[in-house]
Design a protein around this motif. Structure first.
Motif, short mmCIF file in Angstrom:
data_model
loop_
_atom_site.label_atom_id
_atom_site.label_comp_id
_atom_site.label_asym_id
_atom_site.label_seq_id
_atom_site.Cartn_x
_atom_site.Cartn_y
_atom_site.Cartn_z
N GLY A 92 43.41 36.96 42.81
CA GLY A 92 44.31 38.30 42.46
C GLY A 92 44.33 38.68 41.01
O GLY A 92 44.05 39.65 40.48
N VAL A 93 44.14 37.65 40.06
CA VAL A 93 44.09 37.77 38.75
C VAL A 93 42.65 38.36 38.44
O VAL A 93 42.68 39.21 37.54
N MET A 94 41.95 37.99 39.13
CA MET A 94 40.24 38.24 38.86
C MET A 94 40.60 39.86 39.21
O MET A 94 39.57 40.80 38.64
N GLY A 95 41.02 40.20 40.34
CA GLY A 95 40.93 41.53 40.57
C GLY A 95 41.75 42.52 39.82
O GLY A 95 41.51 43.41 39.50
N LEU A 96 42.90 42.03 39.03
CA LEU A 96 43.63 42.57 37.98
C LEU A 96 42.71 42.79 36.70
O LEU A 96 42.52 43.93 36.14
N ALA A 97 42.01 41.65 36.48
CA ALA A 97 40.90 42.10 35.21
C ALA A 97 39.92 43.06 35.36
O ALA A 97 39.76 43.95 34.76
N MET A 98 39.41 43.23 36.95
CA MET A 98 38.33 44.17 37.13
C MET A 98 39.28 45.39 36.97
O MET A 98 38.60 46.58 36.68
N ALA A 99 40.31 45.42 37.51
CA ALA A 99 41.13 46.74 37.86
C ALA A 99 41.55 47.41 36.22
O ALA A 99 41.12 48.66 36.02
N VAL A 100 41.81 46.44 35.33
CA VAL A 100 42.04 47.11 33.85
C VAL A 100 40.67 47.75 33.18
O VAL A 100 40.74 48.52 32.38
N LEU A 119 35.94 47.03 44.87
CA LEU A 119 36.25 45.73 45.18
C LEU A 119 37.42 45.36 44.75
O LEU A 119 38.19 44.56 45.20
N ALA A 120 37.80 45.66 43.36
CA ALA A 120 39.32 45.52 42.60
C ALA A 120 40.11 45.75 43.73
O ALA A 120 41.22 45.23 44.00
N ARG A 121 40.18 46.96 44.30
CA ARG A 121 41.14 47.48 45.32
C ARG A 121 41.29 46.71 46.24
O ARG A 121 42.45 46.24 47.00
N ALA A 125 44.50 44.53 47.25
CA ALA A 125 45.31 44.54 48.51
C ALA A 125 45.61 43.21 49.55
O ALA A 125 46.50 43.00 49.74
N MET A 126 44.54 42.31 49.34
CA MET A 126 44.36 41.17 49.93
C MET A 126 45.20 40.07 49.60
O MET A 126 45.94 39.45 50.04
N THR A 127 45.40 40.25 48.21
CA THR A 127 46.50 39.03 47.33
C THR A 127 47.60 39.59 47.28
O THR A 127 48.29 38.80 46.53
#
Length: 171
Positions: A92-100, A119-121, A125-127
């Motif tokens: 989830g944190v990796m997804g957050l980093a990608m999102a910002v 991919l970030a979305r 969503a999954m986490t």
């Protein structure tokens, strides 16, 4: 009869081969240490944007805003450079980093950023990872452009650490 059946069942279970499972402690993913730091850096980034939008190029305020933005990108890069996450929380944190990294700059015309956002979305969503409070949008979602421009109209602030570093650089 019920006791005999239970005893037979227990004896049957006892006769099964023993499966050994290595002890696994509750994992702490190194990504988790970045969650709060990313949220704080994102808030500082959003609050610095209005000042950066009007600051004279090369001024102390402009340099301080650049430092704020650089910190956010640096933190996101640190997360993405860590070994792959070992927990959903770390993912989830990796997804957050990608999102910002891709916030506000997505359009179907720019396929690479659109793919990164997708991919970030999916990861978010999954986490169940939450986006930052001052999130304006991906860029391709309804109202994102309007929220982005509205954020620039807000009163801006620069954190003390960035002003001190910019003053040191300007001296």
């Amino acid at each position: 009869m019920a006791n005999a059946s239970r005893r037979a069942l227990l004896c049957g279970v006892a006769a099964l081969p023993v499966l050994t499972v290595p002890f696994v402690a509750l994992a702490v993913d190194p990504h988790d240490a970045y969650r709060e730091r990313l949220h704080v850096a994102h808030t500082e980034h959003q609050r610095a944007r209005p000042i950066e939008n009007v600051a004279r190029h090369g001024s102390m305020e402009s340099r301080a805003a650049d430092l704020v933005h650089a910190r956010l990108w640096h933190l996101a890069d640190e997360v993405l450079n860590l070994p792959m996450p070992t927990t959903l929380s770390g993912l989830g944190v990796m997804g957050l980093a990608m999102a910002v990294i891709v916030e506000g700059c997505i359009s179907r015309e720019c396929q690479e950023e659109w793919r990164q956002a997708q991919l970030a979305r999916a990861i978010l969503a999954m986490t169940g990872e939450k986006l930052p409070v001052m999130w304006v949008g991906w860029g391709d979602d309804p109202g994102a452009i309007e929220r982005d421009f509205a954020a620039l109209d807000e009163p801006g602030t620069l954190p003390a650490w960035a002003m001190a570093e910019a003053a040191r650089q300007c001296a």
